[in-house]
Design an enzyme around this catalytic site. Structure first.
Site, PDB file in Angstrom:
ATOM      1  N   PHE A   1       0.845  -1.197   0.000  1.00 26.79           N
ATOM      2  CA  PHE A   1       0.000   0.000   0.000  1.00 26.79           C
ATOM      3  C   PHE A   1       0.873   1.237   0.000  1.00 26.79           C
ATOM      4  O   PHE A   1       1.854   1.318   0.744  1.00 26.79           O
ATOM      5  CB  PHE A   1      -0.909  -0.014   1.236  1.00 26.79           C
ATOM      6  CG  PHE A   1      -1.653   1.272   1.479  1.00 26.79           C
ATOM      7  CD1 PHE A   1      -2.547   1.761   0.542  1.00 26.79           C
ATOM      8  CD2 PHE A   1      -1.445   2.006   2.631  1.00 26.79           C
ATOM      9  CE1 PHE A   1      -3.221   2.962   0.755  1.00 26.79           C
ATOM     10  CE2 PHE A   1      -2.121   3.193   2.864  1.00 26.79           C
ATOM     11  CZ  PHE A   1      -3.011   3.675   1.917  1.00 26.79           C
ATOM     12  N   CYS A   2       0.547   2.215  -0.878  1.00 29.21           N
ATOM     13  CA  CYS A   2       1.226   3.501  -0.940  1.00 29.21           C
ATOM     14  C   CYS A   2       2.736   3.293  -1.122  1.00 29.21           C
ATOM     15  O   CYS A   2       3.156   2.615  -2.052  1.00 29.21           O
ATOM     16  CB  CYS A   2       0.891   4.323   0.302  1.00 29.21           C
ATOM     17  SG  CYS A   2       1.390   6.061   0.201  1.00 29.21           S
ATOM     18  N   MET A   3       3.570   3.858  -0.249  1.00 29.46           N
ATOM     19  CA  MET A   3       5.008   3.673  -0.359  1.00 29.46           C
ATOM     20  C   MET A   3       5.390   2.200  -0.306  1.00 29.46           C
ATOM     21  O   MET A   3       6.353   1.768  -0.944  1.00 29.46           O
ATOM     22  CB  MET A   3       5.730   4.425   0.769  1.00 29.46           C
ATOM     23  CG  MET A   3       7.230   4.252   0.772  1.00 29.46           C
ATOM     24  SD  MET A   3       7.999   4.733   2.340  1.00 29.46           S
ATOM     25  CE  MET A   3       7.973   6.504   2.201  1.00 29.46           C
TER      26      MET A   3
END
Length: 596
Positions: free
Chosen positions: A332-334
């Site tokens: 998720f995300c980074m």
């Protein structure tokens, strides 16, 4: 001006007693003493570098002032529009005062909760509201329409203009917020005294308004409570294996890689909304990386360390725990960006077979379109951050939280200012906001490389990033990728995540969920909300993809789970300790408990 329905000026039924006033004042005095004490114990070194460049707003506004000086026609045009706006507002206000209300000249945007109180529709407060909204509209429009303005400068000016406009909202001040006036009168000023005590307490703890909820959550009890065990630990992460709830599980284990800036349990909030618990119940053998909350002793840990000691060592540990060499991986995300780097690292090492499929959620690989985040990659900001990191060894969770809060200031800063300083009102318990406040530090070496190489220079997208001497080429990644994005994502714009996914060289699919960056991920089927869009084609542009997509109702979780299980066989369930790794401690482990 007064209105009996909202009772803005209605006298309290009972005035506060002397003891109640004394108690309120004692809290103010006690917190003032605490603030003075905290100020006295802070380091007196005036040369301690700040995390962000404090001159950035003035520099941005100076750039815009210089632009307007050389483009006087733009200022004249803006003044003419403003004059027309005010004329309409005065006419509408006069008509309303005479008992002939008209359509508002300016109205809050959908989702703007600052003006929800009915008293904002009374003549005086309605005038304040509309005057503010007109001013904000023209200010943002003037920046957006400025001709010949450098796009980097425009991004910075837009960002700081929005911060200023958010701050001066009449909802944020005791004498222009009708709800605050009503509560102050109703409590005999106790609400403002208690609010002042809250403000002093937050100032003593470092600054940002602290969310005061009716109750807190407890890790391992009512949040991050999915049963499991830590089965592996190194200097940077603990690996959690969750206990099965089904007799058989899908053959391939499922590994989650979270971002560094927040702790993993966004996906394991309360049991009713936990994606991790739901995946376990669908028969997945789930493993999760829980990153350490680093201090100065880990200052030199860089991206290469986090790849090797994160997903790569996790793959080795999962093989020991389950006997399975091949896994499905998601981030998720980074964390999704780290997944992509790990896939390219494995491809360069000839070990692509270790990951059967990858899923990224709200993730960018191409950072050429950072939007408002570009405000923090200008040279002066990066130099300020480097000086701070060199001095401290890590970026503190509080500084990172301030950055993310500024991007959504009305929701994450000013709503707390109103609730806790003007109204002295506790917020309802929120697991997602509790998680947001429970941030983590990031080491110096990692953050400097991430900010300079990945964000500013966009080396990951250009194919020039090196990790531990390995060239990271996303085009060499043949692992099937599903990129999931969120339509209202304020962190990773879905169009940018679509373009990013197309950089990988294997089979790529895309799915678009409803809602925003965090809330759109927490979308259990039982809630039956948000919806999602699917399209198996991958045309050249995100807009073309959406035009050909089909909207489905409800949660995207079952749709994703169906793809994960496709072509897999089921095997007897594996519990922590069944393989070669002994459980070290119960989930959620020890690293997650270290506060920022």
């Amino acid at each position: 001006m007064a209105d009996t329905t909202s009772g803005v000026f209605k006298l309290p039924e009972k005035l506060p007693t002397p003891s109640e006033l004394a108690e309120a004042w004692s809290k103010v005095v006690a917190n003032a003493v605490r603030l003075a004490g905290s100020a006295a114990t802070r380091p007196l070194d005036a040369h301690v570098p700040q995390a962000f460049d404090p001159s950035a707003p003035m520099r941005a506004f100076g750039e815009f002032a210089a632009h307007l000086w050389t483009h006087p026609a733009e200022m004249l045009k803006a003044q003419q529009k403003a004059a027309a706006d005010w004329a309409k507002l005065w006419q509408a206000s006069a008509a309303s005062a005479a008992g002939n209300p008209t359509e508002p000249v300016a109205a809050p945007e959908r989702g703007d909760r600052r003006f929800n109180d009915p008293a904002w529709n009374e003549p005086v407060f309605d005038y304040l509201k509309q005057a503010y909204l007109l001013t904000a509209k023209r200010a943002t429009e003037m920046v957006a329409e400025a001709e010949g303005l450098d796009e980097g400068a425009r991004t910075r000016i837009e960002f700081f203009t929005q911060q200023y406009l958010n701050a001066i909202s009449p909802a944020n001040f005791a004498f222009t917020n009708p709800e605050a006036i009503r509560r102050a009168i109703g409590t005999g000023s106790i609400s403002l005294l208690s609010g002042l005590a809250n403000l002093l307490a937050d100032a003593a703890q470092g600054g940002l308004p602290r969310r005061r909820a009716e109750r807190e959550f407890e890790l391992g009890v009512d949040i991050a409570a999915t049963p499991g065990s830590v089965v592996y630990r190194n200097a940077l992460m603990e690996l959690i294996q969750y206990a099965p709830t089904t007799e058989t599980v899908w053959k391939r284990p499922l590994l989650y890689v979270p971002p560094l800036v927040n702790k993993y349990y966004l996906l394991d909030l309360q049991p009713k909304s936990s994606l991790i618990r739901w995946l376990v119940e669908q028969g997945h053998n789930v493993f999760v990386i829980s990153w350490v909350n680093p201090g100065p002793e880990l200052a030199d840990k860089d991206i290469a360390d986090y790849i090797r000691q994160g997903p790569i060592e996790a793959l080795d540990a999962i093989e020991q725990a389950t006997g399975e060499r091949e896994v499905d991986m998601f981030g998720f995300c980074m964390g999704g960006t780290l997944v992509a780097i790990a896939l390219a690292w494995l491809a360069a090492k000839g070990e692509s077979d270790r990951v059967a499929s990858a899923t990224t959620i709200g993730t960018m690989f191409d950072f050429s379109r950072l939007g408002q985040w570009a405000s923090f990659t200008e040279p002066e900001q990066l130099r300020a951050m480097e000086r701070h990191l060199t001095h401290k060894g890590f970026m503190a969770a509080q500084d990172l939280q301030a950055l993310f809060s500024a991007v959504r200031a009305n929701d994450l800063i000013w709503s707390s200012v109103v609730n806790h300083y003007l109204l002295d009102r506790e917020a309802p318990p929120s697991d997602i906001l509790y998680w947001f406040a429970d941030g983590a530090h990031i080491p110096r070496a990692f953050l400097l490389s991430w900010a300079q190489d990945v964000l500013r220079d966009n080396k990951l997208a250009k194919g020039t990033l090196e990790v531990d001497g390995v060239s990271i080429d996303l085009g060499a990644v043949k692992t099937p990728l599903l990129a999931i994005s969120l339509k209202d994502d304020h962190v990773s714009a879905w169009q940018a995540t679509y373009d990013s996914a197309r950089l990988l060289g294997g089979e790529v699919s895309f799915m678009l969920g409803g809602s925003g960056h965090n809330a759109g991920v927490i979308n259990p089927p039982s809630a039956n909300k948000h919806g999602y869009w699917v399209n198996e084609d991958m045309p050249e542009t995100a807009e073309a993809w959406l035009e050909g997509a089909t909207r489905e109702e409800g949660s995207w979780w079952p749709w994703w789970q169906k793809r994960l299980g496709a072509g897999q066989e089921r095997v007897p369930a594996r519990a922590p300790g069944d393989g070669k790794l002994e459980p070290l401690c119960p989930a959620p482990g020890t690293y997650v408990r270290a506060r920022g």
